[in-house]
Design a protein around this motif. Structure first.
Motif, PDB file in Angstrom:
ATOM      1  N   TRP A 129       0.832  -1.213   0.000  1.00  0.00           N
ATOM      2  CA  TRP A 129       0.000   0.000   0.000  1.00  0.00           C
ATOM      3  C   TRP A 129       0.864   1.260   0.000  1.00  0.00           C
ATOM      4  N   LEU A 130       1.924   1.258   0.806  1.00  0.00           N
ATOM      5  CA  LEU A 130       2.797   2.438   0.878  1.00  0.00           C
ATOM      6  C   LEU A 130       3.497   2.686  -0.461  1.00  0.00           C
ATOM      7  N   VAL A 131       3.923   1.626  -1.142  1.00  0.00           N
ATOM      8  CA  VAL A 131       4.571   1.790  -2.449  1.00  0.00           C
ATOM      9  C   VAL A 131       3.587   2.362  -3.460  1.00  0.00           C
ATOM     10  N   GLU A 132       2.367   1.847  -3.451  1.00  0.00           N
ATOM     11  CA  GLU A 132       1.377   2.258  -4.446  1.00  0.00           C
ATOM     12  C   GLU A 132       0.779   3.642  -4.191  1.00  0.00           C
ATOM     13  N   ASN A 133       0.716   4.068  -2.937  1.00  0.00           N
ATOM     14  CA  ASN A 133      -0.056   5.262  -2.607  1.00  0.00           C
ATOM     15  C   ASN A 133       0.728   6.423  -2.001  1.00  0.00           C
ATOM     16  N   THR A 134       2.041   6.268  -1.840  1.00  0.00           N
ATOM     17  CA  THR A 134       2.821   7.358  -1.258  1.00  0.00           C
ATOM     18  C   THR A 134       4.076   7.609  -2.089  1.00  0.00           C
ATOM     19  N   MET A 135       4.772   8.660  -1.738  1.00  0.00           N
ATOM     20  CA  MET A 135       6.038   9.003  -2.391  1.00  0.00           C
ATOM     21  C   MET A 135       7.218   8.732  -1.452  1.00  0.00           C
ATOM     22  N   LEU A 136       7.044   7.809  -0.507  1.00  0.00           N
ATOM     23  CA  LEU A 136       8.114   7.466   0.423  1.00  0.00           C
ATOM     24  C   LEU A 136       9.218   6.705  -0.304  1.00  0.00           C
ATOM     25  N   THR A 137      10.443   6.790   0.228  1.00  0.00           N
ATOM     26  CA  THR A 137      11.556   6.059  -0.379  1.00  0.00           C
ATOM     27  C   THR A 137      11.469   4.583   0.007  1.00  0.00           C
ATOM     28  N   PHE A 138      12.148   3.751  -0.770  1.00  0.00           N
ATOM     29  CA  PHE A 138      12.159   2.323  -0.469  1.00  0.00           C
ATOM     30  C   PHE A 138      12.771   2.075   0.907  1.00  0.00           C
ATOM     31  N   ASP A 139      13.800   2.853   1.252  1.00  0.00           N
ATOM     32  CA  ASP A 139      14.450   2.683   2.547  1.00  0.00           C
ATOM     33  C   ASP A 139      13.498   3.009   3.696  1.00  0.00           C
ATOM     34  N   GLN A 140      12.701   4.071   3.536  1.00  0.00           N
ATOM     35  CA  GLN A 140      11.754   4.432   4.582  1.00  0.00           C
ATOM     36  C   GLN A 140      10.709   3.337   4.766  1.00  0.00           C
ATOM     37  N   ILE A 141      10.193   2.830   3.664  1.00  0.00           N
ATOM     38  CA  ILE A 141       9.172   1.773   3.738  1.00  0.00           C
ATOM     39  C   ILE A 141       9.783   0.500   4.315  1.00  0.00           C
ATOM     40  N   ALA A 142      10.987   0.169   3.865  1.00  0.00           N
ATOM     41  CA  ALA A 142      11.658  -1.044   4.337  1.00  0.00           C
ATOM     42  C   ALA A 142      11.895  -0.984   5.843  1.00  0.00           C
ATOM     43  N   GLU A 143      12.343   0.149   6.321  1.00  0.00           N
ATOM     44  CA  GLU A 143      12.612   0.271   7.753  1.00  0.00           C
ATOM     45  C   GLU A 143      11.326   0.199   8.563  1.00  0.00           C
ATOM     46  N   PHE A 144      10.284   0.848   8.080  1.00  0.00           N
ATOM     47  CA  PHE A 144       9.014   0.840   8.795  1.00  0.00           C
ATOM     48  C   PHE A 144       8.411  -0.567   8.835  1.00  0.00           C
ATOM     49  N   CYS A 145       8.491  -1.289   7.742  1.00  0.00           N
ATOM     50  CA  CYS A 145       7.869  -2.622   7.635  1.00  0.00           C
ATOM     51  C   CYS A 145       8.820  -3.746   8.040  1.00  0.00           C
ATOM     52  N   ASP A 146      10.025  -3.407   8.474  1.00  0.00           N
ATOM     53  CA  ASP A 146      11.037  -4.379   8.877  1.00  0.00           C
ATOM     54  C   ASP A 146      11.322  -5.362   7.738  1.00  0.00           C
ATOM     55  N   MET A 147      11.620  -4.801   6.591  1.00  0.00           N
ATOM     56  CA  MET A 147      11.948  -5.581   5.400  1.00  0.00           C
ATOM     57  C   MET A 147      13.268  -5.072   4.826  1.00  0.00           C
ATOM     58  N   HIS A 148      13.799  -5.793   3.867  1.00  0.00           N
ATOM     59  CA  HIS A 148      15.000  -5.344   3.170  1.00  0.00           C
ATOM     60  C   HIS A 148      14.566  -4.397   2.044  1.00  0.00           C
ATOM     61  N   PRO A 149      15.343  -3.347   1.756  1.00  0.00           N
ATOM     62  CA  PRO A 149      14.970  -2.427   0.668  1.00  0.00           C
ATOM     63  C   PRO A 149      14.770  -3.121  -0.681  1.00  0.00           C
ATOM     64  N   LEU A 150      15.503  -4.205  -0.931  1.00  0.00           N
ATOM     65  CA  LEU A 150      15.320  -4.921  -2.188  1.00  0.00           C
ATOM     66  C   LEU A 150      13.953  -5.608  -2.254  1.00  0.00           C
ATOM     67  N   GLU A 151      13.431  -6.031  -1.091  1.00  0.00           N
ATOM     68  CA  GLU A 151      12.084  -6.603  -1.069  1.00  0.00           C
ATOM     69  C   GLU A 151      11.051  -5.549  -1.449  1.00  0.00           C
ATOM     70  N   VAL A 152      11.252  -4.336  -0.940  1.00  0.00           N
ATOM     71  CA  VAL A 152      10.339  -3.243  -1.257  1.00  0.00           C
ATOM     72  C   VAL A 152      10.447  -2.891  -2.737  1.00  0.00           C
ATOM     73  N   GLN A 153      11.666  -2.904  -3.257  1.00  0.00           N
ATOM     74  CA  GLN A 153      11.848  -2.622  -4.675  1.00  0.00           C
ATOM     75  C   GLN A 153      11.171  -3.692  -5.531  1.00  0.00           C
TER      76      GLN A 153
END
Length: 182
Positions: A13-37
């Protein structure tokens, strides 16, 4: 580490609906940035996005604040944080049918590599019975020819932390028994 409810769906949802960076989303969701990418590239499969605003994990203001500053970190809503921490303490003790056939392999690995772990701890750790453990230890199990010792963590039967705790408890028990004998 944030205890986000359904982290991958929240990341979608954050990737689709916000302009947050992959690093910000990854840190918030406790994931690796490559997973978010990978989620952004469409490799998320059939995951449906979970709106963190509607379930009170984040506020709209918090997202806007972090969109303005790429180095800012998303903060979980304090009210939901209390609820999430309480709900995470309850463990799911169900083992799927596809993993149950791996249980004897995990038992054999623990018996071989951690002989200090008592049968009672193996029962709790892998959700099995003492007769099964004894049959594997004595090599009288019905499928003993098909059992190959495999790490239960790699099989997904338990966590590394739980295995380390069981091993540590077994070592302490052996030390106490040795002190009693002296």
């Amino acid at each position: 580490m944030n205890n986000v409810i359904m982290p991958k769906s929240t990341a979608v949802w954050l990737v689709e609906n916000t302009m947050l960076t992959f690093d910000q989303i990854a840190e918030f969701c406790d994931m690796h940035p490559l997973e978010v990418q990978a989620i952004a590239d469409g490799d998320s499969g059939n995951l449906v996005g979970l709106n963190p605003i509607s379930n009170n994990q984040l506020s709209k203001e918090e997202i806007e604040r972090c969109e303005k500053n790429p180095k800012a970190k998303l903060a979980l809503n304090k009210e939901i944080e209390k609820f999430v921490k309480k709900s995470r303490k309850v463990k799911n003790r169900y083992t799927p049918m596809s993993q149950r056939k791996n249980r004897p392999d995990g038992i054999a690995w623990i018996v071989k590599n951690h002989p200090e772990v008592p049968d009672s701890q193996i029962c709790k750790l892998l959700r099995t019975t003492k007769p099964t453990i004894e049959a594997i230890r004595n090599r009288t199990h019905a499928n003993i020819s098909e059992i190959t010792p495999k790490n239960p963590v790699a099989l997904g039967l338990c966590s590394e932390l739980d295995l380390a705790k069981a091993s540590e408890m077994g070592k302490r028990k052996l030390e106490r028994e040795a002190k009693k004998k002296k």
